[in-house]
Design a protein around this motif. Sequence first.
Motif, PDB file in Angstrom:
ATOM      1  N   PRO A   1       0.813  -1.205   0.045  1.00  0.00           N
ATOM      2  CA  PRO A   1      -0.172  -0.063   0.105  1.00  0.00           C
ATOM      3  C   PRO A   1       0.873   1.078  -0.058  1.00  0.00           C
ATOM      4  O   PRO A   1       1.893   1.197   0.389  1.00  0.00           O
ATOM      5  N   CYS A   2       0.392   2.486  -0.352  1.00  0.00           N
ATOM      6  CA  CYS A   2       0.896   3.774  -0.402  1.00  0.00           C
ATOM      7  C   CYS A   2       0.111   4.829   0.425  1.00  0.00           C
ATOM      8  O   CYS A   2       0.716   5.840   0.796  1.00  0.00           O
ATOM      9  N   HIS A   3      -1.195   4.504   0.432  1.00  0.00           N
ATOM     10  CA  HIS A   3      -2.100   5.568   0.858  1.00  0.00           C
ATOM     11  C   HIS A   3      -3.202   5.009   1.601  1.00  0.00           C
ATOM     12  O   HIS A   3      -3.769   3.994   1.282  1.00  0.00           O
ATOM     13  N   ILE A   4      -3.874   5.886   2.660  1.00  0.00           N
ATOM     14  CA  ILE A   4      -5.058   5.320   3.314  1.00  0.00           C
ATOM     15  C   ILE A   4      -5.932   6.579   3.671  1.00  0.00           C
ATOM     16  O   ILE A   4      -5.617   7.672   3.907  1.00  0.00           O
ATOM     17  N   GLN A   5      -7.238   6.150   3.379  1.00  0.00           N
ATOM     18  CA  GLN A   5      -8.240   7.296   3.495  1.00  0.00           C
ATOM     19  C   GLN A   5      -9.472   6.607   4.141  1.00  0.00           C
ATOM     20  O   GLN A   5      -9.700   5.488   4.331  1.00  0.00           O
ATOM     21  N   ARG A   6     -10.272   7.564   4.815  1.00  0.00           N
ATOM     22  CA  ARG A   6     -11.391   7.148   5.660  1.00  0.00           C
ATOM     23  C   ARG A   6     -12.528   7.923   4.848  1.00  0.00           C
ATOM     24  O   ARG A   6     -12.468   9.248   4.644  1.00  0.00           O
ATOM     25  N   ASP A   7     -13.695   7.170   4.594  1.00  0.00           N
ATOM     26  CA  ASP A   7     -14.638   8.015   4.288  1.00  0.00           C
ATOM     27  C   ASP A   7     -15.463   8.774   5.202  1.00  0.00           C
ATOM     28  O   ASP A   7     -15.410   8.717   6.427  1.00  0.00           O
ATOM     29  N   PRO A   8     -16.002   9.780   4.682  1.00  0.00           N
ATOM     30  CA  PRO A   8     -16.931  10.774   5.544  1.00  0.00           C
ATOM     31  C   PRO A   8     -17.760  10.225   6.626  1.00  0.00           C
ATOM     32  O   PRO A   8     -18.025  10.671   7.637  1.00  0.00           O
ATOM     33  N   SER A   9     -18.472   8.938   5.921  1.00  0.00           N
ATOM     34  CA  SER A   9     -19.459   8.219   7.068  1.00  0.00           C
ATOM     35  C   SER A   9     -18.651   7.658   8.136  1.00  0.00           C
ATOM     36  O   SER A   9     -19.278   7.424   9.221  1.00  0.00           O
ATOM     37  N   GLY A  10     -17.520   7.218   7.926  1.00  0.00           N
ATOM     38  CA  GLY A  10     -16.775   6.590   8.849  1.00  0.00           C
ATOM     39  C   GLY A  10     -17.152   5.192   8.900  1.00  0.00           C
ATOM     40  O   GLY A  10     -16.704   4.258   9.873  1.00  0.00           O
ATOM     41  N   LYS A  11     -17.712   4.682   7.739  1.00  0.00           N
ATOM     42  CA  LYS A  11     -17.943   3.370   7.753  1.00  0.00           C
ATOM     43  C   LYS A  11     -16.766   2.344   6.984  1.00  0.00           C
ATOM     44  O   LYS A  11     -16.790   1.191   6.952  1.00  0.00           O
ATOM     45  N   TYR A  12     -15.686   2.991   6.102  1.00  0.00           N
ATOM     46  CA  TYR A  12     -14.965   2.503   5.421  1.00  0.00           C
ATOM     47  C   TYR A  12     -13.702   3.239   5.374  1.00  0.00           C
ATOM     48  O   TYR A  12     -13.346   4.318   5.756  1.00  0.00           O
ATOM     49  N   LEU A  13     -12.597   2.251   5.095  1.00  0.00           N
ATOM     50  CA  LEU A  13     -11.415   2.716   4.817  1.00  0.00           C
ATOM     51  C   LEU A  13     -10.942   2.612   3.257  1.00  0.00           C
ATOM     52  O   LEU A  13     -11.482   1.469   2.708  1.00  0.00           O
TER      53      LEU A  13
ATOM     54  N   LYS B   1     -19.785  12.149  -1.927  1.00  0.00           N
ATOM     55  CA  LYS B   1     -20.724  11.274  -2.758  1.00  0.00           C
ATOM     56  C   LYS B   1     -19.743  10.675  -3.810  1.00  0.00           C
ATOM     57  O   LYS B   1     -19.969   9.673  -3.893  1.00  0.00           O
ATOM     58  N   TYR B   2     -18.690  11.273  -3.906  1.00  0.00           N
ATOM     59  CA  TYR B   2     -17.514  10.615  -4.886  1.00  0.00           C
ATOM     60  C   TYR B   2     -16.209  10.439  -4.179  1.00  0.00           C
ATOM     61  O   TYR B   2     -15.860  11.351  -3.486  1.00  0.00           O
ATOM     62  N   MET B   3     -15.376   9.712  -4.893  1.00  0.00           N
ATOM     63  CA  MET B   3     -14.065   9.646  -4.579  1.00  0.00           C
ATOM     64  C   MET B   3     -13.126   9.412  -5.763  1.00  0.00           C
ATOM     65  O   MET B   3     -13.374   8.881  -6.601  1.00  0.00           O
ATOM     66  N   MET B   4     -12.297  10.608  -5.471  1.00  0.00           N
ATOM     67  CA  MET B   4     -11.172  10.627  -6.511  1.00  0.00           C
ATOM     68  C   MET B   4     -10.145   9.846  -6.319  1.00  0.00           C
ATOM     69  O   MET B   4      -9.268  10.149  -5.246  1.00  0.00           O
ATOM     70  N   VAL B   5      -9.527   8.947  -7.259  1.00  0.00           N
ATOM     71  CA  VAL B   5      -8.806   8.091  -7.145  1.00  0.00           C
ATOM     72  C   VAL B   5      -7.617   8.512  -8.194  1.00  0.00           C
ATOM     73  O   VAL B   5      -7.708   8.526  -9.536  1.00  0.00           O
ATOM     74  N   GLN B   6      -6.453   8.997  -7.856  1.00  0.00           N
ATOM     75  CA  GLN B   6      -5.414   9.498  -8.545  1.00  0.00           C
ATOM     76  C   GLN B   6      -4.347   8.256  -9.257  1.00  0.00           C
ATOM     77  O   GLN B   6      -3.877   7.486  -8.322  1.00  0.00           O
ATOM     78  N   ASP B   7      -4.416   8.131 -10.377  1.00  0.00           N
ATOM     79  CA  ASP B   7      -3.562   7.040 -11.062  1.00  0.00           C
ATOM     80  C   ASP B   7      -2.496   7.786 -11.689  1.00  0.00           C
ATOM     81  O   ASP B   7      -2.529   8.122 -12.963  1.00  0.00           O
ATOM     82  N   LEU B   8      -1.255   7.627 -11.073  1.00  0.00           N
ATOM     83  CA  LEU B   8      -0.020   8.339 -11.686  1.00  0.00           C
ATOM     84  C   LEU B   8       0.039   7.455 -12.963  1.00  0.00           C
ATOM     85  O   LEU B   8       0.789   8.322 -13.784  1.00  0.00           O
TER      86      LEU B   8
END
Length: 360
Positions: free
Chosen positions: A100-112, A167-174
Amino acid sequence: MSESKRLLVLVGSYAEAENEGIYAYELNEDTGSLAKLDGIAGVKNPTFVNVDAQANKLYAIGETASAEGNKMSEAVALSVDPATGKLTLLNRKDSISAPPCHIQRDPSGKYLILSSYHGGLVGLQALTDNGEVGALLDEKKHEGHGAHPERQDKPHVHSAFFSPDGKYMMVQDLGADKIAIYSINADTNELVLHSETKTHPGAGPRHLAFHPNGQFAYVINEVDSSVTSYKYDAAAGTLTEISNISTLPDGYDGAENTTAEITVSNDGRFVYGSNRGHDSIVVFAVDADKGHLTLVEHVSAEGQHPRHFALTPNGKLLIAANRDTNNMVTFTVDQESGRLKYTGHSTGVSKPVCVKPVYL
């Protein structure tokens, strides 16, 4: 904020599992000095962390290996004692099928959300009701490549950031020169590809930051050392390019440069980015109406390879993590001009990669 809360800086780094890799520091807001409170071992390369300040929890990535010896990921939950800064491991679970290189938590707190640069993957991981790490729910593998023959020969997912409304998640693909925009289907616990935004060829998008007004997003491009300004349509869930600007001084011909982190000031007037090679923090002013950027200054990172940096919650200080010189440094932020000034405080820490300042 109550007077009893302290400003802690939680740090992720490169480290072997037997060595400390996740740290808690206290930041003196008057002087800019950092004092170590705790460090915890047991996780290999916990380079990126995410903090739930309300729940006093920290989430980190870690590297593991499968029975066959393939590099894999894990997600780790820790508690942070607000009184002492003490870090305590709560639980850990296997995650996506590449390092892995990055971790994020969704605003609802239900997911990583975990991202893998080497695997070109993005994964959806459950969080339990008590804030511990649950099972891996979904994993999406990207396809494609970019213009640069070495850096972009295959997908390299680098980060995931949520739109202001969640509502949406932006995933950067280098590697594939694209920003994949996903939604989360909470009924099926799946990532659903909503749309894709192609960057200009050879950009290499790495990290993203939204403007506080929710109308603009800024993406720092690692491969060609630039920042692209986008218009965000919240209803459609789409990004449209506005303009692009170099992160380097005009005529720069020094060491090879790659960019790393980007953030926007709380008032939306300034955007900050980091250069690795030029070893600087670049400051831009934001056009409030059109969203494009103009250069304010470049400031020495006071170290080499500023892998990450962050503004404090009140925006008055900036902390930079210089991986190759094993130091974290602090700057004061001029609230009117956006300019940075080194405080003179540099704190030694082994291979820092991520700094997260929070009031606890």
